[in-house]
Motif scaffolding. Structure first.
Motif: not given
Length: 219
Positions: A19-20, A178-180, A185-186, A190-198
């Motif tokens: 994703k990054l 850009i608006r979309s 995207y952030e 963040q959702s993917l990162w929270k999944q990793i932390e969990s």
């Protein structure tokens, strides 16, 4: 259960890095597109100023243009148009100078929207100018000696107007993208990162449970 959690974590980390990488590429594409738009705008501004000046003798740059004698026929049916075009010409020239001060190398994902909105205002001014130029040709007096050159000049402005409309479509498309993109995207990262932390927390708990179970079994 621990093996499954570790595999889930491996996949989550892979998805996050992918994703990054994808988002970085999207950012670069948006910036490259904006830089291309600026380059195209610089060309159309220069061409529009040049062709307008040639036809109407606003400055002395083209005072001896080979078809200078046709100028008396341009917009002759409505002499107020020349004043309006002259005002528009200086507006275009001012925008050209403004664009020259904008270094496209300075465009980033944080300011690309500002750049695009500036481009959009330039396109609008160009569109207004082309409307006036169309009226100039409509209100001209025909003369057989200059008919071919008049037609050629008219076709030149029609082509410039078409290019301007194309640039406007590109800008609108970029702004919508850009608006979309920036609205989500952030949050997705963040959702993917929270999944990793969990998953990491679950793995720590699972390991601790195994260690506790092994300790109790050895007592």
């Amino acid at each position: 259960q621990l093996d499954k959690l570790e595999k889930d974590l491996e996949k989550a980390e892979f998805d996050y890095q992918s994703k990054l990488k994808s988002d970085n590429q999207t950012n670069e594409n948006l910036i490259t597109s904006a830089r291309n738009i600026q380059s195209d705008l610089a060309i159309i501004l220069t061409d529009t100023s040049t062709e307008t000046d040639k036809l109407l003798w606003i400055t002395d740059l083209y005072i001896n243009w080979e078809y200078k004698d046709l100028r008396i026929y341009l917009g002759a049916k409505d002499i107020s148009l020349k004043d309006k075009v002259t005002t528009s010409f200086y507006t275009i020239s001012s925008l050209q100078k403004k664009l020259d001060t904008m270094n496209s190398s300075d465009i980033t994902d944080e300011n690309v929207t500002t750049y695009l909105k500036t481009y959009q205002s330039i396109v609008t001014s160009l569109s207004d100018h082309f409307v006036l130029m169309k009226k100039i040709f409509i209100e001209s007096i025909e003369d057989a000696r200059y008919k071919a050159q008049m037609t050629l000049s008219q076709n030149t402005f029609t082509a410039l107007q078409t290019k301007n409309s194309s640039i406007n479509a590109s800008i609108t498309s970029q702004l919508n993208t850009i608006r979309s993109y920036f609205s989500s995207y952030e949050d997705q990262q963040q959702s993917l990162w929270k999944q990793i932390e969990s998953l990491r927390s679950q793995i720590d708990l699972a390991r601790k449970s195994l260690e506790d179970a092994q300790f109790n079994a050895n007592i």
